[in-house]
Design a protein around this motif. Structure first.
Motif, short mmCIF file in Angstrom:
data_model
loop_
_atom_site.label_atom_id
_atom_site.label_comp_id
_atom_site.label_asym_id
_atom_site.label_seq_id
_atom_site.Cartn_x
_atom_site.Cartn_y
_atom_site.Cartn_z
N LEU A 72 0.88 -1.23 0.05
CA LEU A 72 0.08 0.11 0.16
C LEU A 72 0.94 1.18 0.10
CD1 LEU A 72 -2.98 1.21 0.17
CD2 LEU A 72 -2.44 1.10 2.85
N ASP A 73 0.69 2.28 -1.04
CA ASP A 73 1.40 3.37 -1.10
C ASP A 73 0.48 4.41 0.01
OD1 ASP A 73 2.83 2.24 -2.92
OD2 ASP A 73 2.11 3.42 -4.57
N GLU A 74 1.53 4.80 0.82
CA GLU A 74 0.80 5.60 1.83
C GLU A 74 2.02 6.54 2.56
OE1 GLU A 74 -2.65 5.56 5.51
OE2 GLU A 74 -2.61 4.03 3.91
N TRP A 75 1.83 7.79 3.04
CA TRP A 75 2.77 8.27 3.85
C TRP A 75 2.21 9.12 4.95
CZ3 TRP A 75 2.43 7.89 -1.38
CH2 TRP A 75 3.59 7.46 -2.11
N THR A 76 0.95 8.58 5.47
CA THR A 76 0.15 9.24 6.71
C THR A 76 1.09 8.87 7.97
OG1 THR A 76 -1.00 7.03 7.03
CG2 THR A 76 -1.97 8.80 5.39
N ALA A 79 0.57 4.97 8.84
CA ALA A 79 1.36 4.16 7.85
C ALA A 79 2.74 4.12 8.02
CB ALA A 79 0.96 4.62 6.57
N LYS A 116 0.40 14.20 -2.66
CA LYS A 116 1.22 13.13 -1.90
C LYS A 116 2.27 13.73 -0.96
CE LYS A 116 -1.04 9.84 -3.91
NZ LYS A 116 -2.08 8.94 -3.25
N GLU A 119 0.52 15.04 2.11
CA GLU A 119 0.29 13.65 3.22
C GLU A 119 1.43 13.46 3.64
OE1 GLU A 119 -0.28 9.02 1.94
OE2 GLU A 119 -2.03 10.28 1.49
#
Length: 299
Positions: A72-76, A79, A116, A119
């Motif tokens: 999963l691509d995520e920068w939160t 995550a 992004k 994020e």
């Protein structure tokens, strides 16, 4: 590269965590202070298994035998925290030296890259700054193939990164843009640069690829001119490429990449190769390097 402890660089994306697990097995018998360890955040490896083919970009073939876990691509913030926790488990260590925020740039996200980036700014950046304060990591930065995300980060009135990994943008073939704004900002803020891809995807090391694709005619022509000059001075093109990328005051390391162990020996030899000052001067006189680029040895 150079003196000091070996730098071991990985990211969860390599084989959906497989590379980190393998490295962890290797490191299990090594003293933790005997190496420098880096990884990346931006892709979370889930327990869910994917079936069928996966699209992994231009490097997909390198990971076709990796784990089938969904990524999963995520920068939160959540995550990022999970990514760090999972990397520590796979690597079998209690701390990381460097963590790069990966791929928040135009080449991966097109017009959505600023979304992004935001994020990551409100998530990954703040988590990594906190983990640095807590001693879980020693430093963090961005790992990207474009200059703009780093410029934007250095202009923020927030906790600043310790360095950045810039791939392909400070090489013999592509450096003028980075010299305009990014590198002066980095020097002013005392932020270091790790040069990724100093051989420009291989075309500066005898290969045929530039930017992970077949090199276009204008690049082949430029490489031919550099190679001809290098041969006249008895210089290997690897030495010219690697030493140029490390000559900037902000550059502290380079990641040439290697397809087999013998290539690593070649890279080390290229660092120590004696390159005449006249070679650099003629390279500049022929317009093959920017007038603003620092040259090795102050040539």
């Amino acid at each position: 590269m150079g003196a000091g402890h070996p730098l071991l660089r990985h990211r969860p994306f390599y084989g959906a965590g497989l590379a980190e697990s393998r490295l962890g097995s290797l490191l299990s018998g090594k003293p933790r202070d005997s190496y420098v360890l880096s990884t990346k955040v931006g892709r979370v490896i889930l327990d869910e298994v994917e079936s069928g083919d996966r699209e992994l970009g231009e490097k997909g073939g390198l990971f076709e035998h990796g784990r089938p876990n969904r990524m999963l691509d995520e920068w939160t913030a959540p995550a990022t925290e999970r990514s760090i926790e999972d990397s520590l488990k796979r690597l079998g260590v209690d701390r990381l030296d460097i963590v790069w925020v990966h791929d928040i740039a135009q080449d991966f996200h097109g017009d959505l890259w600023l979304q992004k980036f935001e994020e990551a700014r409100t998530g990954a950046f703040r988590v990594l700054a906190r983990l640095r304060d807590e001693g879980v990591i020693k430093g963090w930065g961005l790992g990207v193939n474009r200059t703009e995300p780093i410029e934007l980060t250095l202009a923020l009135d927030e906790p600043q990164p310790d360095g950045f990994l810039l791939a392909g943008r400070y090489t013999l073939l592509d450096h003028a843009h980075a010299l305009q704004r990014l590198l002066p900002m980095a020097e002013e803020q005392d932020v270091s640069m790790v040069v990724g891809g100093p051989y420009s995807s291989g075309v500066l090391a005898g290969g045929a690829h530039f930017e992970y694709q077949q090199a276009p005619p204008e690049i082949v022509e430029r490489v031919g001119k550099i190679k001809a000059l290098a041969e006249r001075y008895g210089v290997s093109i690897k030495a010219a490429a690697l030493q140029f990328s490390l000559a900037h005051p902000a550059a502290v390391a380079a990641i040439p990449g290697a397809t087999r162990p013998s290539r690593i020996a070649e890279d080390v030899a290229a660092l120590d190769e004696d390159v005449p000052a006249a070679f650099w001067q003629e390279l500049r006189a022929l317009g093959l390097v920017s007038p603003a680029a620092p040259l090795p040895g102050g040539a």
